[in-house]
Design an enzyme around this catalytic site. Structure first.
Site, mmCIF file in Angstrom:
data_model
loop_
_atom_site.group_PDB
_atom_site.id
_atom_site.type_symbol
_atom_site.label_atom_id
_atom_site.label_comp_id
_atom_site.label_asym_id
_atom_site.label_seq_id
_atom_site.Cartn_x
_atom_site.Cartn_y
_atom_site.Cartn_z
ATOM 1 C CG ASN A 147 -35.369 2.529 41.877
ATOM 2 O OD1 ASN A 147 -36.289 2.929 41.765
ATOM 3 N ND2 ASN A 147 -34.723 2.812 43.216
ATOM 4 C CD GLU A 148 -34.625 6.421 44.314
ATOM 5 O OE1 GLU A 148 -35.499 7.115 44.227
ATOM 6 O OE2 GLU A 148 -33.670 5.914 45.129
ATOM 7 C CG ASN A 159 -37.982 6.831 41.820
ATOM 8 O OD1 ASN A 159 -39.257 6.541 40.892
ATOM 9 N ND2 ASN A 159 -37.286 6.012 42.533
ATOM 10 C CG ASP A 185 -32.013 -12.635 56.790
ATOM 11 O OD1 ASP A 185 -31.382 -12.076 56.094
ATOM 12 O OD2 ASP A 185 -31.184 -13.207 57.928
ATOM 13 C CD GLU A 188 -38.959 4.489 44.535
ATOM 14 O OE1 GLU A 188 -38.913 5.095 45.521
ATOM 15 O OE2 GLU A 188 -38.235 3.536 44.156
ATOM 16 C CG HIS A 221 -26.407 -11.977 56.749
ATOM 17 N ND1 HIS A 221 -26.616 -12.575 55.793
ATOM 18 C CD2 HIS A 221 -27.807 -11.446 57.290
ATOM 19 C CE1 HIS A 221 -27.896 -12.865 55.419
ATOM 20 N NE2 HIS A 221 -28.615 -12.334 56.532
ATOM 21 C CG HIS A 274 -35.090 -1.268 43.690
ATOM 22 N ND1 HIS A 274 -36.297 -0.800 43.208
ATOM 23 C CD2 HIS A 274 -34.792 -0.550 44.701
ATOM 24 C CE1 HIS A 274 -36.604 0.183 44.259
ATOM 25 N NE2 HIS A 274 -35.673 0.536 45.032
ATOM 26 C CE1 TYR A 304 -41.038 8.382 48.422
ATOM 27 C CE2 TYR A 304 -39.095 8.546 46.878
ATOM 28 C CZ TYR A 304 -40.344 7.630 47.561
ATOM 29 O OH TYR A 304 -40.323 6.290 47.343
ATOM 30 N NE ARG A 349 -40.232 0.706 39.690
ATOM 31 C CZ ARG A 349 -39.312 1.449 40.223
ATOM 32 N NH1 ARG A 349 -39.843 2.417 41.056
ATOM 33 N NH2 ARG A 349 -37.967 1.348 40.259
ATOM 34 C CD GLN A 385 -37.114 -1.248 49.738
ATOM 35 O OE1 GLN A 385 -37.259 -0.946 48.471
ATOM 36 N NE2 GLN A 385 -37.259 -0.272 50.626
#
Length: 516
Positions: free
Chosen positions: A192-193, A334, A78, A404, A65, A148, A336, A103, A45
């Site tokens: 992660n997750e 995590n 990229d 998160e 891509h 991740h 939200y 993290r 990311q």
């Protein structure tokens, strides 16, 4: 005397009422002295430099891509935030925040370009070593996620996480991380997750590789949980005594309320929690181990409904159950948002909710609630406390680090009042869970450090404390108002709804809905 007694009684009542108000709003609570605050990112990311310094191709490189239309704005990672070339600058921003830890995840392909240990990329080792050293030089603890979501494309072509051979490949990769960085990294997260990798990547099409195969999703789950366990045992046997670190795993929990208070909806909400969160947590954090019984039963029933000869859920052997039990020093959580669930029964489920069907639950966001840029993210702070209490009750109150929690906005927004409201409200619920309920939450990670590539949403949805101008080649960062608020919370160790940082307009808390 009577008058004095009455005055004293009234004063006592007023004091009690004031205390009650303070408790209800979390204003009397401060974060414990040893509570740790941080912020975070993931490699694909933010790093950019996708083919620089000997890095190999990941499944996200291949997806963006060859299938750009899969991303909302047809963008890719990229360049992203170009953190690859901005280590010192970004660490100074972290120092400005005053965080205890940062993290970040390591890109498997930056260390092992083809996913295997026949070639270790020196530039990858150099890059992460420099980042770790720079963090430590500024009194910031590195918290490292090994995986991740960015799998080496060469391994994806061998079946990805449906292939049990990845248990050994991942363990060998982790061994290199321990060898090269374990003298300085003391907090590791394997995945992660973990369930999202399988539900959304192999069972669905929300993340790479977008396979949309339910059987593959359950094969993935077994591979991931075994890989985690093998890495934990590797660390115990070879590194823990000398390096004195610890290892956990991170899972995403949406709190599920029943749509109605009928027992079938109550059961559906519980089943959804077991299916989405408990699937790869129950095997580690319960004395009995193995998958959650409710999940085993619901997936078997759903498989029969689909006329399959046996359950889609891939069994764990007795030996595997024992291998997995207890393989975490803490649980990364995590969180939200909150959603509502109803029982499906024989009704058809909406195709967009395929990953709940095997739980016999139809779960949706409450679209009457205040929302973020991400359509699924509704602001319901009370669900945070409920989720933490459920984890406490289900898994014998493990140590929890919130890995998160955050809020998304559209565009290059600096005065992000709604994000500030979100953090204040959710952190108040966390304080209640710690002080009133006894939940062992020891850390909090604001997600995310900076605006970044938000997977299939591209750059439309932005979670950062720092805004990034993606229109400019040097990707300049600007502290949002929320960064100043978060800095204040860390310094004062409490929530202050009245605090407004210098140079920013005061938020009108009751009218933040018109910001988008």
């Amino acid at each position: 005397m009577l008058v004095e007694s009455m005055v004293f009684t009234v004063m006592k009542s007023l004091v009690f009422l004031y205390s009650l108000i303070c408790v209800c709003y979390g204003r009397e609570y401060t974060f414990p002295a040893d509570f740790q605050f941080g912020t975070g990112t993931s490699a694909y990311q933010v790093e950019g430099a996708w083919n620089v310094g000997g890095k190999g191709e990941s499944n996200w490189d291949r997806l963006t891509h060859t299938n750009p239309e899969a991303i909302a704005d047809q963008s890719n990672g990229d360049i992203a935030c170009d953190t690859y070339s901005k280590t010192k600058q970004d660490v100074q921003l972290l120092k400005f925040l005053g965080v205890d830890f940062y993290r970040f995840s390591i890109s498997w392909t930056r260390i092992l370009p083809n996913g295997k240990t026949d070639y270790i990329n020196p530039d990858g080792i150099r890059y992460y070593s420099d980042l770790i050293d720079e963090l430590l030089a500024n009194n910031i603890t590195p918290m490292v996620t090994m995986y991740h979501w960015d799998l080496p494309q060469t391994l994806e072509e061998e079946g990805g996480w449906t292939n049990l051979a990845l248990v050994d490949y991942f363990t060998e990769y982790a061994n290199i991380l321990f060898e090269r960085f374990g003298d300085r990294v003391k907090t590791w997260i394997t995945f992660n997750e973990a369930s999202h990798i399988c539900h959304f990547g192999y069972g669905g099409d929300l993340i790479a590789p977008m396979l949309k195969d339910k059987v593959a999703a359950y094969q993935c789950g077994k591979t991931v949980i075994l890989a985690h366990a093998k890495v934990y045992h590797l660390y115990n046997e070879r590194y823990r005594e000398v390096q004195k670190g610890r290892i956990g795993i991170s899972q995403h929990i949406i709190w599920f309320d029943p749509m109605e208070k009928y027992y079938k909806d109550v059961n559906a909400a519980q089943s959804a929690l077991e299916y989405t969160f408990g699937w790869l947590v129950h095997p580690i954090f319960t004395k009995k181990g193995g998958y959650p019984p409710t999940m085993i039963a619901s997936v078997e029933a759903a498989s029969k409904k689909d006329n399959l000869p046996s359950s889609r859920l891939v069994d764990l052997t007795t030996e595997e159950i024992e291998l997995i039990k207890g393989t975490a020093d803490f649980l990364g959580v995590n969180h939200y948002t909150t959603a509502s669930c109803s029982h499906i029964g024989d009704e058809e489920i909406h195709p967009g909710l395929f990953y709940y069907a095997d739980a016999d639950a139809s779960c949706v966001s409450d679209f009457t609630e205040e929302g973020a840029a991400s359509f699924w993210l509704k602001v319901i702070p009370s669900g945070f406390r409920k989720a933490l209490n459920w984890i406490k009750d289900q898994y014998n109150n493990p140590e929890v680090i919130i890995t998160e929690n955050g809020f998304s906005n559209f565009g290059h927004l600096i005065n992000d009042c709604r994000r500030i409201y979100y953090y204040n409200a959710y952190l108040e619920e966390l304080l209640k869970a710690v002080h009133e309920d006894g939940c062992k939450v020891t850390g909090f990670t604001a997600w995310s450090f900076m605006d970044n590539f938000e997977w299939r949403s591209g750059y439309f949805e932005r979670f950062g404390l720092f805004a990034v101008d993606f229109e400019k080649p040097d990707r300049p960062r600007t502290a949002k108002m929320s960064a100043h608020i978060y800095k204040h919370i860390l310094r004062e160790r409490k929530i202050d709804w009245k605090y407004t940082p210098e140079g920013f307009p005061e938020c009108e808390w009751l009218r933040v809905k018109d910001e988008l």
